[in-house]
Design a protein around this motif. Structure first.
Motif, PDB file in Angstrom:
ATOM      1  N   GLN A  58      -2.319  -5.446  -9.634  1.00 46.11           N
ATOM      2  CA  GLN A  58      -1.907  -4.274  -8.863  1.00 46.11           C
ATOM      3  C   GLN A  58      -2.967  -3.926  -7.806  1.00 46.11           C
ATOM      4  OE1 GLN A  58      -1.311  -0.719 -11.171  1.00 46.11           O
ATOM      5  NE2 GLN A  58      -0.864   0.529  -9.380  1.00 46.11           N
ATOM      6  N   GLY A  59      -4.243  -4.040  -8.165  1.00 49.20           N
ATOM      7  CA  GLY A  59      -5.314  -3.752  -7.213  1.00 49.20           C
ATOM      8  C   GLY A  59      -5.298  -4.703  -6.027  1.00 49.20           C
TER       9      GLY A  59
ATOM     10  N   GLU B 243      -2.654  -6.371  -4.953  1.00 43.13           N
ATOM     11  CA  GLU B 243      -1.451  -6.075  -4.174  1.00 43.13           C
ATOM     12  C   GLU B 243      -1.627  -4.796  -3.343  1.00 43.13           C
ATOM     13  OE1 GLU B 243       1.045  -8.131  -3.503  1.00 43.13           O
ATOM     14  OE2 GLU B 243      -0.097  -9.520  -4.754  1.00 43.13           O
ATOM     15  N   GLU B 244      -2.389  -3.841  -3.835  1.00 39.14           N
ATOM     16  CA  GLU B 244      -2.661  -2.624  -3.058  1.00 39.14           C
ATOM     17  C   GLU B 244      -3.483  -2.955  -1.817  1.00 39.14           C
ATOM     18  OE1 GLU B 244      -4.250   0.596  -5.410  1.00 39.14           O
ATOM     19  OE2 GLU B 244      -2.588   0.466  -6.825  1.00 39.14           O
ATOM     20  N   ILE B 245      -4.416  -3.887  -1.942  1.00 37.83           N
ATOM     21  CA  ILE B 245      -5.175  -4.325  -0.772  1.00 37.83           C
ATOM     22  C   ILE B 245      -4.222  -4.948   0.247  1.00 37.83           C
ATOM     23  CG2 ILE B 245      -6.937  -5.943   0.067  1.00 37.83           C
ATOM     24  CD1 ILE B 245      -8.324  -5.588  -2.694  1.00 37.83           C
ATOM     25  N   TRP B 246      -3.315  -5.804  -0.230  1.00 41.14           N
ATOM     26  CA  TRP B 246      -2.356  -6.440   0.677  1.00 41.14           C
ATOM     27  C   TRP B 246      -1.430  -5.398   1.311  1.00 41.14           C
ATOM     28  CZ3 TRP B 246      -1.750 -10.010   3.897  1.00 41.14           C
ATOM     29  CH2 TRP B 246      -0.495 -10.379   4.371  1.00 41.14           C
ATOM     30  N   LYS B 247      -1.006  -4.405   0.535  1.00 41.38           N
ATOM     31  CA  LYS B 247      -0.150  -3.335   1.084  1.00 41.38           C
ATOM     32  C   LYS B 247      -0.880  -2.576   2.195  1.00 41.38           C
ATOM     33  CE  LYS B 247       3.572  -3.807  -1.377  1.00 41.38           C
ATOM     34  NZ  LYS B 247       4.693  -4.475  -0.750  1.00 41.38           N
ATOM     35  N   SER B 248      -2.191  -2.398   2.045  1.00 41.16           N
ATOM     36  CA  SER B 248      -2.945  -1.708   3.095  1.00 41.16           C
ATOM     37  C   SER B 248      -3.015  -2.563   4.360  1.00 41.16           C
ATOM     38  CB  SER B 248      -4.342  -1.314   2.615  1.00 41.16           C
ATOM     39  OG  SER B 248      -5.148  -2.443   2.419  1.00 41.16           O
TER      40      SER B 248
END
Length: 154
Positions: free
Chosen positions: A61-62, A64-69
């Motif tokens: 999840q961490g 993927e959060e970087i990728w979402k940013s």
């Protein structure tokens, strides 16, 4: 001699070209790129090189959060393409790209061939290297290997 043009009348009578012109004006005035309706159509993921997040002390999840940013930055339409290669503990955790390396810049024509950005696409940093250097200097300072107030000769 002066010439006056009324573009609004021309746009009203030429509906097919109106959208093309408005897009061109939007691009040139605001220096933005065209965004696709689906980010997956311009995303290049090389997940085969990416390590399992848990093996390097992170969560999936961490990562993927970087990728979402990164996707959020792309959605600002100020960058035609973004490539990210990130490592943790020596292992690759992100090797992805989004957008185009050619054909979708603010000065590009709609007829220009668009080339997808890939993780291995070379990018010229120019002044961005200053931020990387400053970041590294602060890491050295945190580790007490340098002192920011010392003269450069030290």
């Amino acid at each position: 001699m002066s010439v006056s043009l009324d573009a609004s009348k021309w746009l009203k009578t030429n509906h097919n070209n109106g959208g093309f012109l408005r897009q061109g004006l939007r691009r040139n005035v605001s220096h933005l790129v065209d965004l696709p309706s689906s980010l997956s159509s311009v995303s290049t993921l090389d997940c085969s090189h990416e390590a399992d997040a848990e093996s390097v002390g992170m969560t999936k999840q961490g990562v993927e959060e970087i990728w979402k940013s990164v996707e959020g930055i792309y959605k600002t339409a100020t960058h035609p393409g973004i490539s990210i290669h990130m490592r943790r503990r020596g292992e690759v955790i992100l090797d992805r790209a989004i957008g185009h390396s050619q054909g979708n810049g603010p000065q590009s024509c709609p007829t220009d061939q668009k080339v997808l950005m890939r993780p291995a696409t070379p990018v010229c940093y120019f002044s961005a290297s200053k931020a990387v250097t400053a970041f590294l200097m602060h890491l050295l300072s945190e580790d007490k290997l340098i002192h920011l107030h010392d003269p450069i000769s030290f």
